[in-house]
Scaffold this active site. Structure first.
Site, PDB file in Angstrom:
ATOM      1  N   VAL A  79       0.895  -1.158   0.317  1.00  0.00           N
ATOM      2  CA  VAL A  79       0.482  -0.320  -0.009  1.00  0.00           C
ATOM      3  C   VAL A  79       0.937   1.520  -0.392  1.00  0.00           C
ATOM      4  O   VAL A  79       0.539   2.450  -0.623  1.00  0.00           O
ATOM      5  CB  VAL A  79      -0.834  -0.039   1.392  1.00  0.00           C
ATOM      6  CG1 VAL A  79      -1.717   1.689   1.426  1.00  0.00           C
ATOM      7  CG2 VAL A  79      -1.824  -1.465   1.008  1.00  0.00           C
ATOM      8  N   GLU A  80       1.942   1.415   0.787  1.00  0.00           N
ATOM      9  CA  GLU A  80       2.937   2.047   0.868  1.00  0.00           C
ATOM     10  C   GLU A  80       4.113   2.980  -0.080  1.00  0.00           C
ATOM     11  O   GLU A  80       4.067   3.810  -1.109  1.00  0.00           O
ATOM     12  CB  GLU A  80       3.914   2.008   1.916  1.00  0.00           C
ATOM     13  CG  GLU A  80       2.802   2.198   3.945  1.00  0.00           C
ATOM     14  CD  GLU A  80       2.876   4.554   3.749  1.00  0.00           C
ATOM     15  OE1 GLU A  80       3.255   4.775   3.006  1.00  0.00           O
ATOM     16  OE2 GLU A  80       1.536   4.047   5.092  1.00  0.00           O
ATOM     17  N   SER A  81       4.339   1.637  -0.547  1.00  0.00           N
ATOM     18  CA  SER A  81       5.353   1.821  -1.965  1.00  0.00           C
ATOM     19  C   SER A  81       5.226   0.983  -3.240  1.00  0.00           C
ATOM     20  O   SER A  81       6.060   1.275  -3.986  1.00  0.00           O
ATOM     21  CB  SER A  81       7.018   2.227  -1.268  1.00  0.00           C
ATOM     22  OG  SER A  81       7.193   0.474  -0.965  1.00  0.00           O
TER      23      SER A  81
END
Length: 534
Positions: free
Chosen positions: A134-136
């Site tokens: 989700v983040e990167s």
């Protein structure tokens, strides 16, 4: 021998074999700098430790299989909330883009054993090991317009709070092991703050604990529920937790959603090797018998052509190459791990100009030459650390990633390249306004974020639209909005060529993610000069 006896013996043999594989898993020693909770000195780093050993010393989870994806499923504990419309919307997106998740899984492969094992060792839900998706998208070089960097997307201030060093040579926010440990520390702190509610902790990881606390207070004043789903939070945070829950469902029932997950062995991919000093990245890669690209992918915290002079003095290498690398290090004197050049100071030179010319820092020149100030004299000689290979060899260094970005822009647009030297008092906003480009666009062209500080004299690249000569009434453009349905075999480049428009414009008009493929039947909005298009 009975069938049951044979089965028992087979299980015992399998257990011994797996145990032997796990024993090579090593973790950075507790003396490696990890953050404010347990600061350590580099001199006390214990050599010859592989990075994931501690995850297997005292496992609290049953490990009947040697596949990391199955181990993830067995240790998932967050409620799925599949009845929530926000989760359904995210899950539908992932279902429609299977190629995207396939690329993410490929990027995650070298890192996932460490991340999952560290998560389980702390007794945390296995879903949290999927959070970098989700983040990167598991890209350790990801950098957002909000100045967040690395697989866990730490902003500078939070990174520093958790002991992640950030300087010219090194950015701990991109360091795989250090950023993972810091992220898990942070998530545990947030979980305690919100009384064990992981959904609130996740929301706070994205929006900040203060914003979540304020949202809870607002609901309490109105006698409303204070669970995550009842809170009014920033738009990004409203989608953030549903994204992780959708990703978790995707991995929990991969076959149902058409996600092909090849077994990923529950064995460490990399080992940490103590170098004891600064070392040239290309030289280290050669000594380990791997490519420079792989060395950077395992050690993305290092920005330049060498590891940082002040440390950390360690590198991650594939487990199978660790002993070869240790042996080569033992035979190589410290003074031979960096190439040194002699430079004769010329009139008008300064330490800053010399450092820029040799891709190093003023501090390193001072330290190497035992200088105590900035005074230098023409005719004197300086000893300067320099790269042993051409810059193109350091394929994922900060400089080379920026150069590759410029080449990509040049290939995909008809804009012209020009440069701007930053003057005192200028900002991204004032420069963008001067050249009539977007602030985020200008920052992205220069591998920066709009909030990054601009130093006086810094050279910025600007991609401007080519000047258009004045047209008479018969030559003027006639621009019309056109709806276009994507056909089989279409690509952005093919569509752009067909209508004499730019790929970047199509992406901007339709808010397209450049990493996502077009789908047949997908509708696009185009603004076409009908006097030029076919």
């Amino acid at each position: 021998m009975s069938v049951s006896s044979k089965s028992a013996l087979l299980c015992l043999i399998t257990s011994v074999v797996l145990s032997g594989c796990q024993s090579v898993a090593e973790k950075p020693s507790n003396s490696d700098p990890r953050g404010p909770v347990a600061p350590q000195s580099q001199s006390s780093i214990t050599p010859d430790k592989t990075v994931s050993q501690s995850a297997t010393k005292a496992p609290t989870q049953a490990r009947p299989v040697a596949d990391l994806w199955q181990l993830t499923r067995q240790n998932m504990s967050l409620p799925s909330h599949l009845d929530q419309p926000r989760v359904k919307a995210q899950l539908n997106w992932y279902k429609k883009h299977p190629d995207y998740m396939g690329r993410v899984v490929k990027r995650a492969t070298p890192y996932y054993h460490y991340i999952l094992n560290e998560t389980l060792k702390r007794g945390m839900p296995a879903e949290l090991a999927l959070l970098p998706i989700v983040e990167s998208a598991f890209d350790p070089f990801a950098y957002s317009h909000g100045r967040a960097a690395g697989p866990w997307q730490f902003i500078p201030s939070t990174g520093k709070h958790f002991g992640l060093t950030q300087n010219w040579w090194y950015d701990g926010r991109r360091d795989i092991t250090r950023s993972t440990d810091a992220a898990l520390d942070y998530l545990q702190q947030l979980n305690r703050r919100f009384d064990g509610d992981w959904l609130l902790a996740l929301a706070a990881y994205n929006a900040g604990g203060g914003n979540v606390s304020l949202a809870i207070k607002r609901n309490k004043r109105k006698n409303l529920a204070t669970d995550y789903w009842s809170l009014k939070l920033p738009k990004e945070t409203m989608a953030y937790v549903p994204k992780l829950l959708a990703v978790s469902e995707l991995f929990r029932n991969a076959g149902q959603y058409g996600l092909n997950l090849n077994p990923l062995p529950d064995q460490p991919y990399f080992a940490q090797v103590d170098t004891g000093s600064q070392i040239d990245i290309a030289q280290a890669a050669s000594m380990a018998g791997i490519s420079t690209k792989e060395m950077y992918l395992l050690n993305p915290g290092f920005n330049r052509w060498a590891t940082a002079p002040e440390g950390p003095h360690s590198l991650l290498v594939p487990v199978a190459k660790a002993e070869q690398f240790r042996s080569a290090l033992r035979e190589l004197p410290v003074e031979s791990r960096i190439k040194w050049a002699r430079y004769t100071i010329k009139p008008g030179d300064s330490l800053i100009s010399i450092a820029k010319k040799h891709n190093t820092t003023v501090d390193q020149i001072r330290n190497s030459n035992k200088l105590h100030g900035n005074s230098i004299r023409a005719g004197k000689t300086l000893l300067i650390a320099t790269a042993s290979k051409q810059s193109s060899e350091y394929v994922l260094s900060q400089h080379q990633r920026h150069a590759d970005r410029q080449k990509s822009i040049a290939r995909s647009t008809n804009r012209t390249e020009q440069y701007h030297r930053v003057k005192s008092g200028e900002s991204f906003w004032s420069i963008a306004r001067k050249y009539k480009v977007g602030v985020r666009q200008l920052a992205r062209w220069n591998s920066m974020a709009p909030g990054d500080p601009l130093s006086v004299g810094k050279r910025l690249v600007i991609w401007s639209q080519p000047a258009t000569p004045a047209l008479n009434s018969e030559e003027r453009q006639i621009i019309r909005k056109v709806g276009y349905r994507v056909r089989n075999g279409d690509s952005l480049y093919r569509i752009a060529d067909r209508f004499n428009i730019n790929v970047a414009d199509i992406q901007r008009w339709n808010k397209l993610d450049k990493s996502v493929y077009l789908q047949p039947g997908q509708r696009l909005t185009l603004y076409v000069d009908v006097t030029r298009s076919p």
